[in-house]
Design a protein around this motif. Sequence first.
Motif, PDB file in Angstrom:
ATOM      1  N   CYS A  24      -6.113  57.639 -14.686  1.00 35.60           N
ATOM      2  CA  CYS A  24      -5.476  58.612 -13.792  1.00 35.60           C
ATOM      3  C   CYS A  24      -4.316  59.133 -14.196  1.00 35.60           C
ATOM      4  O   CYS A  24      -4.039  60.559 -13.859  1.00 35.60           O
ATOM      5  N   LEU A  25      -3.365  58.407 -14.998  1.00 37.74           N
ATOM      6  CA  LEU A  25      -2.226  59.237 -15.410  1.00 37.74           C
ATOM      7  C   LEU A  25      -2.778  60.366 -16.507  1.00 37.74           C
ATOM      8  O   LEU A  25      -1.867  61.541 -16.522  1.00 37.74           O
ATOM      9  N   ARG A  26      -3.589  60.165 -17.294  1.00 37.88           N
ATOM     10  CA  ARG A  26      -4.004  61.069 -18.443  1.00 37.88           C
ATOM     11  C   ARG A  26      -4.522  62.110 -17.651  1.00 37.88           C
ATOM     12  O   ARG A  26      -4.696  63.233 -18.302  1.00 37.88           O
ATOM     13  N   GLN A  27      -5.227  62.122 -16.433  1.00 34.55           N
ATOM     14  CA  GLN A  27      -5.928  63.017 -15.685  1.00 34.55           C
ATOM     15  C   GLN A  27      -4.997  63.856 -14.842  1.00 34.55           C
ATOM     16  O   GLN A  27      -5.365  64.571 -14.076  1.00 34.55           O
ATOM     17  N   GLY A  28      -3.721  63.738 -14.930  1.00 37.69           N
ATOM     18  CA  GLY A  28      -2.758  64.457 -14.176  1.00 37.69           C
ATOM     19  C   GLY A  28      -2.079  63.621 -12.874  1.00 37.69           C
ATOM     20  O   GLY A  28      -1.133  64.252 -12.365  1.00 37.69           O
ATOM     21  N   ALA A  29      -2.227  62.392 -12.767  1.00 42.28           N
ATOM     22  CA  ALA A  29      -1.458  61.973 -11.718  1.00 42.28           C
ATOM     23  C   ALA A  29      -0.096  61.529 -12.129  1.00 42.28           C
ATOM     24  O   ALA A  29       0.031  61.422 -13.044  1.00 42.28           O
ATOM     25  N   THR A  30       0.859  61.897 -11.198  1.00 45.69           N
ATOM     26  CA  THR A  30       2.318  61.762 -11.605  1.00 45.69           C
ATOM     27  C   THR A  30       2.691  60.354 -11.432  1.00 45.69           C
ATOM     28  O   THR A  30       3.428  59.984 -12.068  1.00 45.69           O
ATOM     29  N   ASP A  31       2.034  59.684 -10.583  1.00 48.06           N
ATOM     30  CA  ASP A  31       2.601  58.182 -10.355  1.00 48.06           C
ATOM     31  C   ASP A  31       1.185  57.449  -9.754  1.00 48.06           C
ATOM     32  O   ASP A  31       0.183  58.363  -9.486  1.00 48.06           O
ATOM     33  N   PHE A  32       1.293  55.998  -9.274  1.00 43.13           N
ATOM     34  CA  PHE A  32       0.231  55.539  -8.875  1.00 43.13           C
ATOM     35  C   PHE A  32       0.797  54.299  -7.976  1.00 43.13           C
ATOM     36  O   PHE A  32       1.792  53.720  -8.159  1.00 43.13           O
ATOM     37  N   LEU A  33      -0.097  53.810  -6.842  1.00 45.87           N
ATOM     38  CA  LEU A  33       0.212  52.780  -6.053  1.00 45.87           C
ATOM     39  C   LEU A  33      -1.131  51.944  -6.029  1.00 45.87           C
ATOM     40  O   LEU A  33      -1.863  52.436  -6.033  1.00 45.87           O
ATOM     41  N   VAL A  34      -0.847  50.610  -6.060  1.00 49.74           N
ATOM     42  CA  VAL A  34      -1.822  49.634  -5.878  1.00 49.74           C
ATOM     43  C   VAL A  34      -2.128  49.235  -4.422  1.00 49.74           C
ATOM     44  O   VAL A  34      -1.027  48.855  -3.939  1.00 49.74           O
ATOM     45  N   HIS A  35      -3.330  49.318  -3.873  1.00 42.26           N
ATOM     46  CA  HIS A  35      -3.483  48.890  -2.507  1.00 42.26           C
ATOM     47  C   HIS A  35      -3.531  47.338  -2.471  1.00 42.26           C
ATOM     48  O   HIS A  35      -4.258  46.825  -3.364  1.00 42.26           O
ATOM     49  N   PRO A  36      -2.974  46.677  -1.625  1.00 38.83           N
ATOM     50  CA  PRO A  36      -2.029  47.154  -0.430  1.00 38.83           C
ATOM     51  C   PRO A  36      -0.558  47.349  -0.958  1.00 38.83           C
ATOM     52  O   PRO A  36      -0.026  46.587  -1.945  1.00 38.83           O
ATOM     53  N   PHE A  37       0.077  48.345  -0.385  1.00 41.14           N
ATOM     54  CA  PHE A  37       1.343  48.623  -0.931  1.00 41.14           C
ATOM     55  C   PHE A  37       2.282  48.700   0.301  1.00 41.14           C
ATOM     56  O   PHE A  37       1.801  49.102   1.307  1.00 41.14           O
TER      57      PHE A  37
END
Length: 79
Positions: free
Chosen positions: A29-42
């Motif tokens: 996801c980060l390599r494809q352009g995501a700035t950050d990530f959250l893991v559900h549940p958050f």
Amino acid sequence: MLAPQNTMAAGFEIVALLASNEPDQILMCLRQGATDFLVHPFADDDFAACLQRIARMNPNFLPGGGQGKVHCVMPAKGA
């Protein structure tokens, strides 16, 4: 997943919402352009911290400290 793109040039940031904390999925996801990530549940605090990290990285994010938009895109069931 995400189409490779320059999200900063596009004028928006992407936060990937993931079902698991799997390193390969996060990295993809980060390599494809995501700035950050959250893991559900958050928690709400995790979401707020994510927005604060984005604001620190991009001073033009939410100019005037005002309002912004959140767009949620989810895959079709079984995707």
